[in-house]
Motif scaffolding. Structure first.
Motif, short mmCIF file in Angstrom:
data_model
loop_
_atom_site.label_atom_id
_atom_site.label_comp_id
_atom_site.label_asym_id
_atom_site.label_seq_id
_atom_site.Cartn_x
_atom_site.Cartn_y
_atom_site.Cartn_z
N THR A 62 8.57 11.34 21.00
CA THR A 62 10.21 11.46 21.18
C THR A 62 10.57 12.95 20.86
O THR A 62 11.54 13.35 21.22
N GLY A 63 9.47 13.61 20.18
CA GLY A 63 10.20 14.99 19.57
C GLY A 63 11.30 14.94 18.52
O GLY A 63 12.03 16.24 18.31
N ALA A 64 11.61 13.85 18.20
CA ALA A 64 12.67 13.84 17.01
C ALA A 64 12.00 14.31 15.66
O ALA A 64 10.89 14.34 15.51
N ARG A 65 12.95 14.98 15.08
CA ARG A 65 12.35 15.65 13.62
C ARG A 65 12.13 14.22 12.83
O ARG A 65 12.32 13.29 12.96
N VAL A 66 11.45 14.74 11.96
CA VAL A 66 10.79 13.53 10.85
C VAL A 66 11.70 13.10 10.09
O VAL A 66 11.84 11.83 9.70
N GLY A 67 12.77 13.74 9.67
CA GLY A 67 13.86 13.18 8.86
C GLY A 67 14.66 12.10 9.75
O GLY A 67 15.26 11.13 9.40
N GLU A 68 14.82 12.48 11.10
CA GLU A 68 15.63 11.62 12.11
C GLU A 68 14.62 10.25 12.21
O GLU A 68 15.45 9.25 12.27
N ILE A 69 13.35 10.28 12.28
CA ILE A 69 12.63 9.20 12.49
C ILE A 69 12.61 8.51 11.28
O ILE A 69 12.74 7.01 11.32
N CYS A 70 12.49 8.95 10.08
CA CYS A 70 12.56 7.95 8.62
C CYS A 70 13.80 7.48 8.66
O CYS A 70 13.80 6.35 7.87
N GLU A 116 15.44 -2.70 23.12
CA GLU A 116 14.32 -3.10 23.88
C GLU A 116 14.25 -3.44 25.04
O GLU A 116 13.48 -3.31 26.02
N ILE A 117 15.72 -3.69 25.48
CA ILE A 117 15.77 -3.90 26.99
C ILE A 117 15.99 -2.89 27.95
O ILE A 117 15.08 -2.82 28.85
N ASN A 118 16.47 -1.65 27.35
CA ASN A 118 16.60 -0.58 28.09
C ASN A 118 15.49 0.33 27.68
O ASN A 118 15.45 1.77 28.28
N LYS A 119 14.65 0.03 26.71
CA LYS A 119 13.42 0.85 26.02
C LYS A 119 14.15 2.30 25.70
O LYS A 119 13.63 3.46 26.26
N THR A 120 15.04 2.33 24.91
CA THR A 120 15.69 3.63 24.49
C THR A 120 15.80 3.57 22.91
O THR A 120 15.60 2.61 22.55
N LEU A 121 15.81 4.81 22.37
CA LEU A 121 16.01 5.08 21.03
C LEU A 121 17.35 5.79 20.53
O LEU A 121 17.49 6.83 21.26
N ASN A 122 17.97 5.31 19.64
CA ASN A 122 19.19 5.86 19.30
C ASN A 122 18.84 6.75 18.02
O ASN A 122 18.82 6.23 17.11
N ILE A 123 19.13 8.13 18.28
CA ILE A 123 18.86 8.90 16.98
C ILE A 123 20.49 9.63 16.63
O ILE A 123 20.77 10.37 17.32
N ASN A 124 20.79 9.23 15.60
CA ASN A 124 22.23 9.55 15.17
C ASN A 124 22.29 9.84 13.60
O ASN A 124 23.51 10.01 13.12
N LYS A 125 21.33 9.99 13.11
CA LYS A 125 21.17 10.20 11.57
C LYS A 125 19.88 10.95 11.15
O LYS A 125 18.94 11.02 11.82
#
Length: 383
Positions: free
Chosen positions: A205-213, A222-231
């Motif tokens: 994803t290239g997300a920052r580790v703080g965003e992932i945690c 799961e339907i659209n196979k997406t990840l919401n990164i907002n914090k």
């Protein structure tokens, strides 16, 4: 308002009596140490002109240390994040070390340039520019407060002989990653499953580790196979908490698509997570939890990543290198839409994308060299 001059021993001094515009009270400003009366009169006239423009002359005698501490406490501490406070404090400590006892009145561009020249061998160019930018911002505040009339940190020249970046290769090559995965599968498939799957999500994803945690289970579509990164997770005064936006604020909030491999890894992890949560009676909704059901601290992941590399004779990897690597993967995939890359990484500044993440891998070298070979074959008539 009138200056009074007198000779004390072999040197001259002047005193200016005036009404303080802030308090309305009569006050006095004095300076001495002049070798001639003419020199004292010349400086006195300059100070009188400053008074006419509303300056507080006594504040000019504040030391740089006193002013920067005042500025930090009143203008930065209430408005910036914990990490930003630390960066500002580092800049302050650097300049205070060399000019702390110098008064604001004595500061000039030459004195700031001298500090930059002196410390440049010990810092990268970006660090020096950042520290000088912080001090320049502080001086702009001093000008607004009528403590200064010129900004001595403007138009600073940065020397060429600067400390090189310790680890210029910021991304991970494919063969390196495969060796890391081999080590991870061997060492993290039992007690440290959460670290194993954080690594897979980071590279995908290239997300920052703080965003992932900071991700919640509900952030997965799961339907659209997406990840919401907002914090993101942050630590302030040794207390961990979730910041309700990303590192770069709302501009960094995004919903990104997941490739089939990364999506499958998330599904795998969710099965393991359920077992851990049932066993530990975990009540939180964080996507990633450790073996006792607690949230994952970013610093612990980084520390264990360093240790596994050390144990297996691999080049040191940091969590942020997965972000650089994901960007490199996009370039190698033939994705040239800088807006798409920026949206996916949560970076809107195109110059940052190109200068910070625009890496060149060995694989991209091979691809580009082959393209040149094909073109040159045509030019030489061999094709």
């Amino acid at each position: 308002m009138m200056a009074i001059f007198r000779k004390r021993g072999k040197l001259w001094e002047f005193r200016i009596r005036y009404y303080d515009p802030a308090t309305g009270k009569r006050t006095e400003y004095a300076r001495g140490g002049f070798t001639t009366q003419a020199e004292a009169k010349m400086i006195a006239k300059e100070e009188e002109r400053k008074l006419d423009r509303g300056a507080d002359l006594n504040k000019q005698d504040m030391t740089l240390k006193e002013f920067l501490e005042f500025w930090f406490e009143h203008y930065k501490v209430p408005t910036v994040s914990h990490n930003r406070k630390k960066n500002i404090d580092n800049a302050i400590q650097l300049f205070v070390k060399h000019l702390g006892n110098t008064s604001l009145r004595q500061l000039n561009r030459t004195s700031i340039q001298a500090v930059v020249n002196k410390v440049s061998p010990d810092y990268t160019k970006s660090s020096i520019q950042s520290y000088t930018g912080t001090i320049r911002e502080a001086f702009e505040c001093a000008i607004d407060l009528d403590y200064m009339f010129k900004n001595p940190a403007k138009k600073i020249i940065y020397p060429k002989s600067l400390k090189p970046v310790r680890n210029p290769v910021k991304h991970i090559e494919l063969d390196e990653y495969l060796k890391l995965v081999e080590a991870i599968e061997k060492e993290w498939s039992d007690q440290y499953l959460h670290y194993k799957y954080i690594t897979f999500i980071s590279i995908g994803t290239g997300a920052r580790v703080g965003e992932i945690c900071a991700l919640n289970i509900s952030d997965i579509d799961e339907i659209n196979k997406t990840l919401n990164i907002n914090k993101t997770f942050i630590r302030e005064d040794n207390v961990w908490k979730v910041k309700p936006t990303t590192k770069t604020g709302e501009s960094g909030e995004r919903v990104i698509g997941l490739d089939d491999y990364t999506f499958a890894k998330i599904k795998e992890w969710l099965k393991f997570r359920k077992k851990i949560a049932d066993r530990s009676k975990c009540k939180n909704n964080f996507l990633f939890i450790n073996e006792i059901g607690e949230f994952v601290k970013t610093v612990n992941y980084g520390s264990n990543l360093r240790k596994i590399c050390l144990r297996n004779g691999l080049r040191h990897k940091t969590p942020h290198m997965f972000r650089h690597t994901h960007e490199t993967i996009m370039w190698e995939s033939g994705i040239s839409d800088i807006n798409y890359i920026g949206d996916r990484l949560g970076d809107k500044d195109k110059s940052i994308l190109l200068n910070t993440y625009g890496h060149k891998s060995r694989y991209s070298d091979q691809i580009n060299n082959e393209k040149i070979n094909q073109i040159m074959a045509r030019w030489t008539g061999e094709q």
